[in-house]
Enzyme design. Structure first.
Site, short mmCIF file in Angstrom:
data_model
loop_
_atom_site.label_atom_id
_atom_site.label_comp_id
_atom_site.label_asym_id
_atom_site.label_seq_id
_atom_site.Cartn_x
_atom_site.Cartn_y
_atom_site.Cartn_z
CG ASP A 124 39.58 33.91 30.76
OD1 ASP A 124 38.84 32.95 30.49
OD2 ASP A 124 40.78 33.80 31.05
CG ASN A 132 45.15 26.78 39.79
OD1 ASN A 132 44.77 27.30 40.84
ND2 ASN A 132 44.32 26.53 38.79
CG ASP A 141 39.61 26.83 44.67
OD1 ASP A 141 39.54 26.76 43.42
OD2 ASP A 141 39.54 25.82 45.40
CG ASP A 167 39.67 30.55 33.16
OD1 ASP A 167 38.68 30.17 32.50
OD2 ASP A 167 40.81 30.69 32.66
#
Length: 279
Positions: A124, A132, A141, A167
């Site tokens: 993860d 973000n 990204d 993720d």
């Protein structure tokens, strides 16, 4: 392990079939001419027919060869691309969940047949939402792509690497026990951490660099031999890694006897492994 299904590419299979069809067409026409010649009580031989009409048969062979091979290559190339896209994550280029499930079924059968271990690593990306929010979704990204690069640098060619969710990543490690998979997981953590420092050497205070938390389980640590059972065991270990502070690996042990309580093996040797370059 390749991310695409192992099969002879259609872009080569279809042209090969086209060549065989072209040769069969010419041979069929010669056979038809021979049958007509025998009905007319005329002596006939294929070589004589070819010498009599070389341009006709030559043109027929070349035209059909070009047509069938070119059409076969274009069609096969398109189907190969569609087949690859159906099992590939477009952002990272890793396998997707569909490919992971298909590979697990094959490797599970192989493990049963030869008695070899099989492990699953659930990975993860830590604090993706914060990345973000503070750096923008484009950086999010790129952080996912950085994790994918870390997996490629850390894993063996026999390991299947996949992005299974937003993720979330996974590694299917064949012929690998939980202890060996835990060492691999720790190597992945160190590699991603190093890449994050290289990518963001002047990261602002409060803005996290990409790191990963990993849960590890093998078939012995799963409640049953299904993918769901193995995934649940690795997922439980992953949550333990996050609860322990992230950027580390936790292995799920074999199921305990009733009344003994669960155990989780935590490995957190970040500085020592960070100083070692991944193979």
């Amino acid at each position: 392990m390749s991310n695409a299904p192992n099969a002879w590419p259609r872009r080569w299979l279809y042209p090969t079939i086209g060549v065989l069809m072209s040769l069969a067409l010419v041979a069929g026409l010669l056979t038809l001419q021979g049958w007509a010649g025998r009905r007319g009580h005329h002596p006939w031989h294929p070589a004589d027919e070819l010498r009599r009409q070389p341009l006709v048969y030559g043109y027929l062979l070349v035209a059909t060869l070009l047509g069938t091979t070119l059409t076969g290559w274009l069609t096969g190339r398109k189907e190969d691309l569609l087949a690859t896209l159906s099992v590939t994550d477009p952002l990272t280029g890793l396998a997707n969940r569909r490919r992971m499930l298909s590979a697990f079924a094959d490797e599970r059968n192989r493990a049963d047949r030869y008695g070899t271990p099989l492990s699953l690593l659930l990975i993860d990306l830590d604090r993706l939402k914060q990345i973000n929010d503070q750096r923008g979704h484009a950086e999010g990204d790129r952080a996912l792509q950085l994790v994918a690069e870390g997996l490629r640098r850390s894993c063996r060619i026999t390991d299947l690497l996949a992005r299974t969710g937003g993720d979330e990543f996974a590694i299917l490690a064949v012929n690998t026990s939980a202890t060996e998979a835990l060492a691999l997981a720790h190597r992945v953590c160190a590699t991603v951490r190093r890449l994050g420092i290289d990518r963001y050497p002047d990261a602002r205070s409060g803005t996290p660099r990409p790191t990963v938390s990993i849960g590890v389980a093998d078939l012995d640590g799963a409640a049953d031999g299904t993918f769901e059972g193995l995934h649940t065991a690795a997922d439980t270990a992953l949550y333990a890694a996050k609860a322990a502070g992230r950027d580390q690996a936790v292995a799920a042990p074999a199921p305990q006897e009733p009344g003994t309580g669960p155990r989780l093996a935590v490995v957190d040797q970040r500085m020592s492994t960070f100083r070692r370059s991944p193979p």
